[in-house]
Write a protein that holds these residues in place. Sequence first.
Motif, PDB file in Angstrom:
ATOM      1  N   LEU A 125      36.511  69.524 -34.460  1.00 14.46           N
ATOM      2  CA  LEU A 125      35.342  70.448 -33.927  1.00 14.46           C
ATOM      3  C   LEU A 125      35.449  70.465 -32.526  1.00 14.46           C
ATOM      4  O   LEU A 125      35.884  69.610 -31.702  1.00 14.46           O
ATOM      5  N   THR A 126      35.154  71.420 -32.024  1.00 15.53           N
ATOM      6  CA  THR A 126      35.264  72.006 -30.646  1.00 15.53           C
ATOM      7  C   THR A 126      34.053  72.751 -30.140  1.00 15.53           C
ATOM      8  O   THR A 126      33.780  73.503 -30.909  1.00 15.53           O
ATOM      9  N   ALA A 185      31.817  74.798 -16.943  1.00 11.87           N
ATOM     10  CA  ALA A 185      31.504  74.012 -18.164  1.00 11.87           C
ATOM     11  C   ALA A 185      32.705  72.983 -18.478  1.00 11.87           C
ATOM     12  O   ALA A 185      33.784  73.015 -17.942  1.00 11.87           O
ATOM     13  N   ILE A 186      32.341  72.477 -19.596  1.00 10.27           N
ATOM     14  CA  ILE A 186      33.316  71.375 -19.906  1.00 10.27           C
ATOM     15  C   ILE A 186      33.749  71.906 -21.296  1.00 10.27           C
ATOM     16  O   ILE A 186      32.905  72.308 -22.174  1.00 10.27           O
ATOM     17  N   ARG A 187      35.093  71.479 -21.856  1.00 10.34           N
ATOM     18  CA  ARG A 187      35.174  71.506 -23.353  1.00 10.34           C
ATOM     19  C   ARG A 187      35.190  70.421 -24.029  1.00 10.34           C
ATOM     20  O   ARG A 187      35.661  69.273 -23.449  1.00 10.34           O
ATOM     21  N   VAL A 188      34.524  70.262 -25.139  1.00 11.58           N
ATOM     22  CA  VAL A 188      34.308  69.034 -25.917  1.00 11.58           C
ATOM     23  C   VAL A 188      35.175  69.221 -27.187  1.00 11.58           C
ATOM     24  O   VAL A 188      35.150  70.213 -27.944  1.00 11.58           O
ATOM     25  N   GLN A 189      35.842  68.173 -27.565  1.00 15.96           N
ATOM     26  CA  GLN A 189      36.508  68.095 -28.904  1.00 15.96           C
ATOM     27  C   GLN A 189      36.088  66.929 -29.744  1.00 15.96           C
ATOM     28  O   GLN A 189      35.934  65.849 -29.114  1.00 15.96           O
ATOM     29  N   VAL A 190      35.885  66.964 -30.993  1.00 16.85           N
ATOM     30  CA  VAL A 190      35.533  65.693 -31.716  1.00 16.85           C
ATOM     31  C   VAL A 190      36.588  65.834 -32.871  1.00 16.85           C
ATOM     32  O   VAL A 190      36.684  66.601 -33.633  1.00 16.85           O
ATOM     33  N   VAL A 191      37.326  64.590 -32.965  1.00 17.21           N
ATOM     34  CA  VAL A 191      38.548  64.583 -33.836  1.00 17.21           C
ATOM     35  C   VAL A 191      38.293  63.716 -34.842  1.00 17.21           C
ATOM     36  O   VAL A 191      38.075  62.368 -34.585  1.00 17.21           O
ATOM     37  N   VAL A 192      38.436  64.058 -36.302  1.00 19.92           N
ATOM     38  CA  VAL A 192      38.411  62.984 -37.111  1.00 19.92           C
ATOM     39  C   VAL A 192      39.433  62.726 -37.856  1.00 19.92           C
ATOM     40  O   VAL A 192      40.287  63.756 -38.300  1.00 19.92           O
ATOM     41  N   GLY A 193      39.984  61.645 -37.856  1.00 27.56           N
ATOM     42  CA  GLY A 193      41.436  61.344 -38.517  1.00 27.56           C
ATOM     43  C   GLY A 193      41.471  61.217 -39.897  1.00 27.56           C
ATOM     44  O   GLY A 193      40.497  61.381 -40.630  1.00 27.56           O
ATOM     45  N   VAL A 205      35.449  61.353 -29.552  1.00 22.40           N
ATOM     46  CA  VAL A 205      34.606  62.303 -28.898  1.00 22.40           C
ATOM     47  C   VAL A 205      35.337  62.081 -27.265  1.00 22.40           C
ATOM     48  O   VAL A 205      35.324  61.564 -26.694  1.00 22.40           O
ATOM     49  N   ARG A 206      36.011  63.673 -26.979  1.00 18.38           N
ATOM     50  CA  ARG A 206      36.458  63.669 -25.794  1.00 18.38           C
ATOM     51  C   ARG A 206      36.335  65.075 -25.168  1.00 18.38           C
ATOM     52  O   ARG A 206      35.714  65.817 -25.784  1.00 18.38           O
ATOM     53  N   SER A 207      36.245  65.210 -23.671  1.00 20.27           N
ATOM     54  CA  SER A 207      36.206  66.395 -23.020  1.00 20.27           C
ATOM     55  C   SER A 207      37.146  66.560 -21.990  1.00 20.27           C
ATOM     56  O   SER A 207      37.733  65.564 -21.540  1.00 20.27           O
ATOM     57  N   CYS A 208      37.372  67.777 -21.547  1.00 22.85           N
ATOM     58  CA  CYS A 208      38.033  68.388 -20.337  1.00 22.85           C
ATOM     59  C   CYS A 208      37.499  69.249 -19.614  1.00 22.85           C
ATOM     60  O   CYS A 208      36.621  70.418 -20.353  1.00 22.85           O
ATOM     61  N   GLY A 214      45.738  71.757 -18.805  1.00 22.86           N
ATOM     62  CA  GLY A 214      46.681  70.808 -18.640  1.00 22.86           C
ATOM     63  C   GLY A 214      46.086  69.560 -18.191  1.00 22.86           C
ATOM     64  O   GLY A 214      46.829  68.580 -18.070  1.00 22.86           O
ATOM     65  N   GLU A 215      44.906  69.244 -17.871  1.00 25.29           N
ATOM     66  CA  GLU A 215      44.463  68.283 -17.288  1.00 25.29           C
ATOM     67  C   GLU A 215      44.341  67.096 -18.312  1.00 25.29           C
ATOM     68  O   GLU A 215      43.842  67.612 -19.785  1.00 25.29           O
ATOM     69  N   GLU A 216      44.320  66.109 -18.199  1.00 25.63           N
ATOM     70  CA  GLU A 216      44.144  64.980 -19.259  1.00 25.63           C
ATOM     71  C   GLU A 216      42.687  65.015 -19.784  1.00 25.63           C
ATOM     72  O   GLU A 216      41.865  65.270 -19.141  1.00 25.63           O
ATOM     73  N   TRP A 217      42.379  64.819 -21.054  1.00 29.65           N
ATOM     74  CA  TRP A 217      41.239  64.671 -21.658  1.00 29.65           C
ATOM     75  C   TRP A 217      40.605  63.167 -21.326  1.00 29.65           C
ATOM     76  O   TRP A 217      41.043  62.162 -21.340  1.00 29.65           O
ATOM     77  N   THR A 218      39.431  63.247 -21.319  1.00 24.78           N
ATOM     78  CA  THR A 218      38.391  61.996 -21.024  1.00 24.78           C
ATOM     79  C   THR A 218      37.963  61.707 -22.350  1.00 24.78           C
ATOM     80  O   THR A 218      37.141  62.350 -23.024  1.00 24.78           O
ATOM     81  N   VAL A 219      38.093  60.507 -23.083  1.00 25.56           N
ATOM     82  CA  VAL A 219      37.505  59.973 -24.169  1.00 25.56           C
ATOM     83  C   VAL A 219      36.135  59.207 -23.717  1.00 25.56           C
ATOM     84  O   VAL A 219      35.910  58.420 -22.863  1.00 25.56           O
ATOM     85  N   HIS A 220      35.206  59.763 -24.470  1.00 23.91           N
ATOM     86  CA  HIS A 220      33.697  59.254 -24.183  1.00 23.91           C
ATOM     87  C   HIS A 220      33.195  58.347 -25.243  1.00 23.91           C
ATOM     88  O   HIS A 220      32.139  57.482 -25.006  1.00 23.91           O
ATOM     89  N   LEU A 221      33.771  58.653 -26.375  1.00 27.76           N
ATOM     90  CA  LEU A 221      33.100  57.769 -27.619  1.00 27.76           C
ATOM     91  C   LEU A 221      34.107  57.700 -28.709  1.00 27.76           C
ATOM     92  O   LEU A 221      35.006  58.579 -28.975  1.00 27.76           O
ATOM     93  N   THR A 222      34.266  56.295 -29.362  1.00 25.37           N
ATOM     94  CA  THR A 222      35.509  56.092 -30.732  1.00 25.37           C
ATOM     95  C   THR A 222      34.347  55.728 -31.554  1.00 25.37           C
ATOM     96  O   THR A 222      33.399  54.815 -31.322  1.00 25.37           O
ATOM     97  N   ALA A 223      34.531  56.140 -32.736  1.00 19.17           N
ATOM     98  CA  ALA A 223      33.943  55.535 -33.737  1.00 19.17           C
ATOM     99  C   ALA A 223      34.823  55.686 -35.204  1.00 19.17           C
ATOM    100  O   ALA A 223      35.933  56.034 -35.229  1.00 19.17           O
TER     101      ALA A 223
END
Length: 1018
Positions: A125-126, A185-193, A205-208, A214-223
């Motif tokens: 989800l983005t 603005a920031i881009r947010v992604q939520v990746v479900v494995g 949950v990560r953002s950039c 090309g910048e590294e994404w920052t992880v804000h939450l794992t679940a």
Amino acid sequence: MSRTVRFADAVEAAGVGAWVELGPDGVLSALVEAAAPALRGDRSEGRQAVTALGHAFVHGTDVDWPALFAGHDPRLVELPTYAFQRDRYWLEPAAGGDVSSAGLSDTGHPLLAASVELPDGGALLTGRISLATHPWLADHAIDGVAVLPGSLLLDLVIAAGDRAGAPRVAEATATVPLALPEQGAIRVQVVVGAADGAGLRSVVVRSCPEAGDGEEWTVHLTAAVGAEREPAGPVVWRPGTELAADTVAERIADQGIAYGPAFPGPRRVWQEGARVWAEVELAEPGAFVLHPALFDAAVRAWTAARDASGPLVPVSWTEVQVHAAGATAVRAVIGRAEATGATESDQDTDADTVSVVLTDHDGVVVASAGSVRLAPAPSAGRRGEPDALFRLEWQPAATAAPVDRADWAVLGDRPGGPEGIRAFAGLGALAAEVDTGTAVPPVVLVRVAAPAGDVPAATHTAVREALALVQEWLADERFAESRLVFVCAGATDGGDPVAAAVWGLVRSARSEHPGRFGLLDADLDRAADAAALAAVPLGAETEVAVRDGAPLVPRLAPVVRAVPAEQAPDRAFPALDPAGTVLVTGATGVLGRLVARHLVTAHGARRLLLISRSGPRAEGAEELRAELTGLGAEVALTACDAADRDALAGLLAAIPAAHPLTAVVHTAGVLDDSLITSMTAEQAAGVLRPKVDAAWHLHELTRGLDLSAFVLYSSASGVLGGVGQANYAAANAFLDALAAHRAGLGLPATSLAWGLWADASAMTGHLSELDLRRLARGGLVPLTARDGMALFDEAVGTGEPLLAAVRWDVGALRAQGSALPSVLHGLVRGPSGRRQASAGRSGALLDRLAAVGGAERDRILLDAVREAIATVLGHDGTQRVQPDRVLSELGFDSLTAVELRNRLGLLTGLRLPTALVFDHPTAAAIAAHLAERLVLPGTREDHPVASVGEELDRLEAALAATSVTDLDGRAVATRLETLLARWRDAMARPEEAADSERIASVSVDELFDIIDAELDPQ
């Protein structure tokens, strides 16, 4: 009936002269404020009269026009035949739009606009989040910074789990707070494995930053999420003792988190032992399954009841489920989490882990969390926007085909030059040689050697001489197709700050005159550097440094974002000795005041020595002193010109030994903008002095002191080259090199190359709306004062000598295409990491023109010119750019004229004159000039024949793009020399003028046919 009424005299008298596009009632209502005072002399009577007139129009009532307009001469005016013109001056929030065409699904979530199913059953989800599109997120702020609450991060996980058929959050842990920039603005992604053996799926949950391609994404939450479980039965509502509403509000306010209407607090709170009850109500649910503000308010009820000493926020959760959607009012029951194993007797030691149950008013469970771990809120003070702090990196240049340098030339005051390159004492000597018939060299190198004298004096001399040479080069039409390359050894590594100043000046010259200048950091007396010239990509790159025999090119690269300060002590601003003195130059300017205040409030500076040329006489100086004194600092505000070495030395000597100088921040500077062709030596000297002279004196006079910080306020113009700011770019490039020089000596130094500030200062207050639009098209986004000071702290904390503090609009950078300065290429990459290739001369416009003829070709070309003019002026559309309207009447000045010239040159592939706009002052005149010079593929039979020079332009470009072997290269050179000899013979013998005409009409294709025949006679 719809008509537009213009009250001729009345409206003009009221200062209104614009057409209004409305219905009859709207027209009159809109004109009330403007027309009423002029019509009646009394606002209330005028409003009544004109409103009555509107009603009469609408209802078809007869109007006594003479009585209404007594004493005036009104008239009806016909509507214009063109479409009404509109300009919108406010941002429109981006709508979700239809994402199905991109293979995505609409989520319906307020923050996650699209999703895609993954082959393993997971989902991605983005979304795009900003305070412009989601202003309500500003209602949750820590330390003045909008931060997504933990409950909202949790909601993103719940939404993603729903898409993957796993709505239960088995566990979740927050890592880094997600702070929102004030702009951008920031881009947010939520990746479900994929599901594991236990049926759980991982979620990240990560953002950039949107501007950080090309910048590294920052992880804000794992679940981990899994299948839904049945909710517990109804909850009995038995609240304890109610807390006073004022007490609850006061305790929440004291915790330091600022809440707005989107995150209301609990309406009522009860407490008994280790259990808290609360009622929470929202104005509206939004599009969330369960608005995260409900969970957030429940947590606040707990912290208020427990009277927590500081802000506590959720950092981890277990067993979270939402059982009912759309709730706007809930009852919350919060207690000690059973999972902790704590007993009633030790409940206070485990008060930060709670369970939460939200029910409706009938006790039916709406949502629940088995446990929520609360922890002190991490500092959300801005660490600088992820897209706002950059370092200048020198990267290996792309491999270039070896270049034959036999036709190059080098200028300099020393005899000889690199082997195989003709040497001349100066440009005058080269010009004299050209006048004898020698071919004009395509590349001319000029050595820059530091003049004798102290460093400031040498810098002034070198810049003055370089300015004169640049102006001489641009004024000499003989070199219009050649490139002048300044060779400045030590300009890019701090080895020679004098050469760096020349480098900065030429950067601006290059920005104003693309293709005419280059920069090379190399020592031509060193064999390895001289040998590397053959591989230096001076065609594709405008700046190259040769190090260890290898060519390198500059690229801005983002500084990897800092994690919270407690995890990265190396990023902390160096501690200031409270007994020491901090010197700030330019202290009465906007930026000086800002940093002085910041040093006191954020870093505990207690003794400030503030200097400027005006000192206490500067406007607002005493108010600044009073403010800082009120904050507990001792302030000495002194008039001192830091560029005067003796005056500065005396000032520093007077600092008491008990409070020695421990830090320096040099913010002083002035502007005196001018295009480089008209810039005077006095303008250059006036701008260099407060930057170069003062900084060097500060360096020398404090070199033996134990300083914790030595900060130089530089500018991005020194790194990029600012149009109209060659003197300022030179001054700031010197500061950057000085910082590198000090770092090489083991001394503290930070040169901060600032971008555009949102707050107007003495140096930026003169910028017009047109100037700001031009800067915005260049990709610059203003920095707020808060962001600037956060970047100040972080930059100094890195210990790096040069960092650029600039926020970029990557969309604006990408829109520049091949006009984007090469130093910014690393910030704009496509999905594969490759930049888009330049369209070059055979671009879309030339293809369109070649496909049509006559009037249609003229119309297309004129439309292209009008569109370019509208873009430069910041207009939305070309309606205001009438073909015969004089451009100066539209607001053109020297800077916009240069921008238009460069834009049209890139569009057509022509090298256009500097005075294009002044020689051809209308869009129609410019289009006619372009039509005369353009040679289009396949249109020679119905288009004026181009000049020999233009044909040679095309041949030169074709040869540059052709790879040949050494043998072929020699043969081609021989053939071209033969053609040149014939041309000279024809010029010498008038009777053979026909031969000259024949050569002049030869096309590129025909020239290559001749060359092919020469190389392969068979």
